[in-house]
Write a protein that holds these residues in place. Structure first.
Motif, PDB file in Angstrom:
ATOM      1  N   ASP A  39     -53.607  -2.891   6.835  1.00 45.32           N
ATOM      2  CA  ASP A  39     -54.610  -2.742   5.783  1.00 45.32           C
ATOM      3  C   ASP A  39     -55.207  -4.127   5.561  1.00 45.32           C
ATOM      4  OD1 ASP A  39     -56.153  -1.974   3.668  1.00 45.32           O
ATOM      5  OD2 ASP A  39     -54.511  -1.798   2.236  1.00 45.32           O
ATOM      6  N   LEU A  40     -56.450  -4.325   5.994  1.00 47.20           N
ATOM      7  CA  LEU A  40     -57.051  -5.652   6.048  1.00 47.20           C
ATOM      8  C   LEU A  40     -57.808  -6.005   4.776  1.00 47.20           C
ATOM      9  CD1 LEU A  40     -58.550  -5.503   9.668  1.00 47.20           C
ATOM     10  CD2 LEU A  40     -56.207  -6.062   8.956  1.00 47.20           C
ATOM     11  N   LEU A  41     -57.606  -7.234   4.326  1.00 48.69           N
ATOM     12  CA  LEU A  41     -58.358  -7.812   3.223  1.00 48.69           C
ATOM     13  C   LEU A  41     -58.962  -9.107   3.750  1.00 48.69           C
ATOM     14  CD1 LEU A  41     -55.727  -7.417   0.345  1.00 48.69           C
ATOM     15  CD2 LEU A  41     -57.580  -5.841   0.938  1.00 48.69           C
ATOM     16  N   GLU A  61     -40.889  -2.234   3.864  1.00 53.30           N
ATOM     17  CA  GLU A  61     -41.771  -1.076   3.946  1.00 53.30           C
ATOM     18  C   GLU A  61     -43.183  -1.392   3.468  1.00 53.30           C
ATOM     19  OE1 GLU A  61     -41.399   2.183   5.115  1.00 53.30           O
ATOM     20  OE2 GLU A  61     -39.716   1.177   6.096  1.00 53.30           O
ATOM     21  N   THR A  62     -43.336  -2.476   2.712  1.00 52.77           N
ATOM     22  CA  THR A  62     -44.668  -2.891   2.241  1.00 52.77           C
ATOM     23  C   THR A  62     -44.804  -4.401   2.426  1.00 52.77           C
ATOM     24  OG1 THR A  62     -43.820  -3.100  -0.030  1.00 52.77           O
ATOM     25  CG2 THR A  62     -44.926  -1.018   0.571  1.00 52.77           C
ATOM     26  N   PRO A  63     -44.783  -4.868   3.681  1.00 53.42           N
ATOM     27  CA  PRO A  63     -44.866  -6.305   3.925  1.00 53.42           C
ATOM     28  C   PRO A  63     -46.284  -6.850   3.705  1.00 53.42           C
ATOM     29  CG  PRO A  63     -44.854  -5.136   5.994  1.00 53.42           C
ATOM     30  CD  PRO A  63     -44.635  -4.100   4.925  1.00 53.42           C
ATOM     31  N   LEU A  64     -46.342  -8.144   3.587  1.00 59.54           N
ATOM     32  CA  LEU A  64     -47.598  -8.863   3.385  1.00 59.54           C
ATOM     33  C   LEU A  64     -47.720  -9.933   4.459  1.00 59.54           C
ATOM     34  CD1 LEU A  64     -50.077  -9.548   1.499  1.00 59.54           C
ATOM     35  CD2 LEU A  64     -48.539 -11.164   0.348  1.00 59.54           C
ATOM     36  N   ALA A  65     -48.913 -10.093   5.010  1.00 57.52           N
ATOM     37  CA  ALA A  65     -49.139 -11.124   6.021  1.00 57.52           C
ATOM     38  C   ALA A  65     -50.413 -11.892   5.703  1.00 57.52           C
ATOM     39  CB  ALA A  65     -49.231 -10.498   7.419  1.00 57.52           C
ATOM     40  N   TYR A  70     -45.779 -14.309   7.060  1.00 56.82           N
ATOM     41  CA  TYR A  70     -45.572 -12.962   6.522  1.00 56.82           C
ATOM     42  C   TYR A  70     -44.352 -12.940   5.605  1.00 56.82           C
ATOM     43  CZ  TYR A  70     -42.026 -12.486  10.208  1.00 56.82           C
ATOM     44  OH  TYR A  70     -40.939 -12.673  11.024  1.00 56.82           O
ATOM     45  N   TRP A  71     -44.361 -11.973   4.743  1.00 55.68           N
ATOM     46  CA  TRP A  71     -43.273 -11.734   3.802  1.00 55.68           C
ATOM     47  C   TRP A  71     -42.803 -10.285   3.986  1.00 55.68           C
ATOM     48  CZ3 TRP A  71     -47.760 -14.294   2.900  1.00 55.68           C
ATOM     49  CH2 TRP A  71     -47.692 -15.595   2.383  1.00 55.68           C
ATOM     50  N   VAL A  78     -52.750  -7.306   4.997  1.00 51.31           N
ATOM     51  CA  VAL A  78     -53.060  -8.590   5.634  1.00 51.31           C
ATOM     52  C   VAL A  78     -54.255  -9.256   4.957  1.00 51.31           C
ATOM     53  CG1 VAL A  78     -53.641  -9.773   7.785  1.00 51.31           C
ATOM     54  CG2 VAL A  78     -52.272  -7.688   7.859  1.00 51.31           C
ATOM     55  N   LEU A  79     -54.057 -10.489   4.510  1.00 49.63           N
ATOM     56  CA  LEU A  79     -55.178 -11.341   4.154  1.00 49.63           C
ATOM     57  C   LEU A  79     -55.616 -12.044   5.423  1.00 49.63           C
ATOM     58  CD1 LEU A  79     -57.097 -12.986   2.338  1.00 49.63           C
ATOM     59  CD2 LEU A  79     -55.196 -14.589   1.974  1.00 49.63           C
TER      60      LEU A  79
END
Length: 363
Positions: free
Chosen positions: A158-160, A316-320, A339-340, A284-285
Motif C-alpha cells: 500500500d503505497l504512500l 501483519e501490518t509492517p511499515l517500510a 522497515y518495521w 510503504v512511504l
C-alpha cells in the motif's frame, strides 16, 4: 567556465550570496556532464558565464542577487527549465544550435539574447522549484519491494508517495520491469522499463500493489496539456526515452488517473498513518528526488511520524520507507530502505542513475 573543467564541490545547501550562486551553477554543470547531459550542461554553463556580465536584463539580475539558497532552491534547474520551455515553444530559434546538440562556441551570447528578448516569458520560471516526474525511477522502487519481500514482509504493498508531482510513479502497478533478468509486472503492460543492471540480480520474488496514493504541494494534471508542457520542459532534452515514457504515462492517466492530493508531505503522511491498515499488507512511504525540496523542520516531523508509526507496526501490518535521493557527499543517488517491526535499520540497497538509466545493486 569550461564544461570539462567544472568541478562538483560539496557545499552547505543553505549558503547564500553571489559565490553560492556561482557554485550552484558550476555544480550543476559538473552534475549534468557526469550524467551524459551535455546540452543541459552547456545551458547551465552559458548562464554561469553571464553571472559576471551585465547581460540578461532583470531576469539575470534576479539570478545574480538570488535571495535564498541557490543550491537548495535548485536555481540552475529553474533557469534551465525556463529556457527549455522557451525552445520548445518555437518562439526563440536562436537557441536551436544548443538544443540540437551542435555545441556552439557562442552559447552564452545566444542564451543572453534569448533571455533579453523573452524576459516576461522566463521570469515566472524562477518562482518555484523544478517539477520532475520520471517513470524510470520506479524501477528502483520495484527492486526495493523485491528486497522487502525477501525480508519476510507481505508482498501486498500500500503505497504512500510524497512529492508525487504528476503521479507517474503511483501508476507503477501498470508497468513491466526487467531488473537484471528478474521480471515483474503485467506482461501486457505498455510501459516497459529495463534499466542497465549492474551487480547481482535482486531477489527473484513477486509483489502486488493494492493501493497507491500521493501528495504534492503543486501537483501536475497529466490530462492538462499546459501542465504537461511544463513537466516536459524539466526533462533534460538529451534523454529522448524519458519523453517516450512520459507519453505512455499520460495515456495511462487518461485511462485511470493517479490519486494525488494538493497537500504538504507531513500533513498527508500524518493523515494516512492514522488510518487503519489492512492486515497482510505492507504500508510503504516512498519518494524520489524530493527530500531536498522539503523544509528541514518538515523533514524532521516526517522522521518522527515514521518512527512513531514504526513502533505500532507488527508482522501483519509492517511499515517500510523506501527512497531514491541524492547523497550530497558522494554526488550520487542512493536507493535506501528501512522497515518495521524489525527496527529502524536503514539499508543502502543500490546507487542509481537519477532518471532510471541504470541501477547498481548492492542488496
Amino acid at each position: 567556465m569550461a564544461i570539462d573543467k567544472a568541478k562538483y564541490v560539496v557545499t552547505t545547501p543553505g549558503a547564500t550570496g553571489p559565490a553560492a550562486v556561482a557554485r550552484a551553477f558550476e555544480n550543476q554543470v559538473a552534475y549534468c556532464r557526469d550524467n551524459r547531459a551535455g546540452v543541459t550542461a552547456l545551458v547551465c554553463q552559458a548562464v554561469g558565464d553571464l553571472l559576471d556580465t551585465d547581460r540578461g536584463g532583470a531576469f539575470m539580475r534576479r539570478v545574480r542577487r538570488w535571495a535564498g539558497p541557490p543550491l537548495a532552491d535548485a536555481l540552475p534547474l529553474r533557469v534551465a527549465g525556463g529556457l527549455h520551455a522557451l525552445h520548445q515553444s518555437g518562439e526563440e530559434p536562436g537557441l536551436s544550435p544548443i538544443y540540437e546538440g551542435l555545441g556552439p562556441n557562442n552559447a552564452a551570447e545566444l542564451v543572453a539574447a534569448a533571455i533579453e528578448r523573452h524576459e516576461a516569458f522566463l521570469m515566472p520560471w524562477l518562482d518555484g522549484p523544478p517539477q520532475t516526474n520520471e517513470a524510470g525511477r520506479s524501477a528502483s522502487f520495484a527492486a526495493a519491494f523485491l528486497w522487502l519481500v525477501e525480508q519476510g514482509l507481505p508482498g501486498h504493498f500500500d503505497l504512500l508517495e510524497i512529492g508525487s508531482s504528476a503521479g507517474v510513479n503511483l501508476m507503477m502497478r501498470r508497468y513491466r520491469y526487467d531488473l537484471g533478468g528478474v521480471c515483474v509486472g503485467p506482461k501486457n503492460a505498455r510501459m516497459r522499463i529495463a534499466p542497465e543492471w549492474r551487480g547481482a540480480s535482486p531477489p527473484d520474488q513477486g509483489f502486488d500493489i493494492v493501493g497507491a496514493q500521493g501528495c504534492d504541494v503543486s501537483p501536475i494534471d497529466l490530462t492538462d496539456e499546459g501542465q504537461v508542457a511544463r513537466l516536459k520542459a524539466y526533462i533534460w532534452p538529451e534523454f529522448t526515452d524519458r519523453f517516450a515514457r512520459l507519453e505512455t504515462a499520460i495515456a495511462a492517466a487518461h485511462t485511470f488517473p493517479p490519486e494525488i492530493e494538493r497537500r504538504r508531505a507531513v500533513d498527508f503522511l500524518r493523515d494516512r498513518l492514522e488510518r487503519p491498515q489492512e492486515r497482510g499488507t505492507t504500508r510503504v512511504l516512498m519518494h524520489s528526488v524530493v527530500w531536498q525540496y522539503i523544509p528541514r523542520d518538515e523533514r524532521d516531523q516526517i522522521v518522527e511520524l515514521m518512527e512513531a508509526a514504526g513502533q505500532r507496526a507488527d508482522s501483519e501490518t509492517p511499515l517500510a520507507w523506501v527512497s531514491l535521493e541524492a547523497n550530497r557527499d558522494t554526488h550520487r543517488h542512493e536507493l535506501t530502505a528501512s522497515y518495521w517491526p524489525a527496527g529502524d535499520l536503514r539499508r543502502n540497497l543500490a546507487t542509481a542513475h537519477p532518471h532510471g538509466a541504470w541501477i547498481e545493486w548492492k542488496g
